[in-house]
Design an enzyme around this catalytic site. Structure first.
Site, PDB file in Angstrom:
ATOM      1  CB  VAL A  34      37.760  36.096  40.594  1.00 26.22           C
ATOM      2  CG1 VAL A  34      36.819  37.281  40.834  1.00 26.22           C
ATOM      3  CG2 VAL A  34      39.114  36.597  40.080  1.00 26.22           C
ATOM      4  CB  CYS A  35      34.351  31.985  41.698  1.00 33.78           C
ATOM      5  SG  CYS A  35      34.367  32.106  39.895  1.00 33.78           S
TER       6      CYS A  35
END
Length: 175
Positions: A34-35
């Site tokens: 997700v980062c």
């Protein structure tokens, strides 16, 4: 703290943030899933942040060397032009209460800090929930408006140029 930015390392202090708005976005870890979508979204909107007088700082508990390696490995992170701050001891994450002791990682904390160093807004998402740069910009602009016009407040979904509210007896029970 040390930051990686544009192929180099430099020190970032709280004094660097004074005199301008700062958006500090914690994220759990480099080389994750997700980062990079969040950091890429922040980069895609970086010019907008700068146009309203704000600097973006991403922060994880990785070192500046890991930030550099990630930028060299990931096409998304390679484009990131704002400072990627290293917090390997979790000092900043702990101070702002976004560090998860069990995992040793930071939750997705977002802090909007005014030019005097005062936190105006913050939100914290769990590890698997990504943020939206457009909403961070909208919230930043609302914080800037309220700072400039202390007698007015911004209703839900407010955007620059839209109607604000002036608190007072005339509004009680009318909204």
């Amino acid at each position: 703290m040390t930051a990686y930015q544009n192929g180099d390392f430099h020190t970032v202090t709280d004094q660097d943030m004074r005199g301008k708005w700062a958006v500090i976005c914690f994220y759990p870890a480099d080389f994750s899933f997700v980062c990079p979508t969040e950091l890429g979204d922040l980069q895609d909107h970086y010019d907008q942040f700068k146009s309203v007088g704000a600097e973006v700082y991403s922060v994880s508990e990785d070192t500046e060397f890991v930030h550099m390696a990630w930028a060299e490995a990931s096409p998304t992170i390679k484009k990131v032009a704002y400072p990627m701050v290293a917090d390997p001891a979790g000092t900043l994450a702990s101070a702002l209460d976004v560090r998860d002791a069990a995992s040793g990682q930071a939750f997705r904390g977002t802090f909007i800090v005014d030019p005097d160093g005062v936190i105006q807004t913050y939100s914290v998402n769990n590890f698997g929930i990504g943020r939206n740069a457009n909403e961070i910009i909208r919230t930043l602009q609302a914080a800037q408006f309220v700072a400039a016009h202390g007698d007015q407040v911004c209703p839900a979904n407010w955007r620059p140029g839209e109607k604000t509210l002036k608190p007072g007896a005339a509004l009680v029970g009318k909204i």
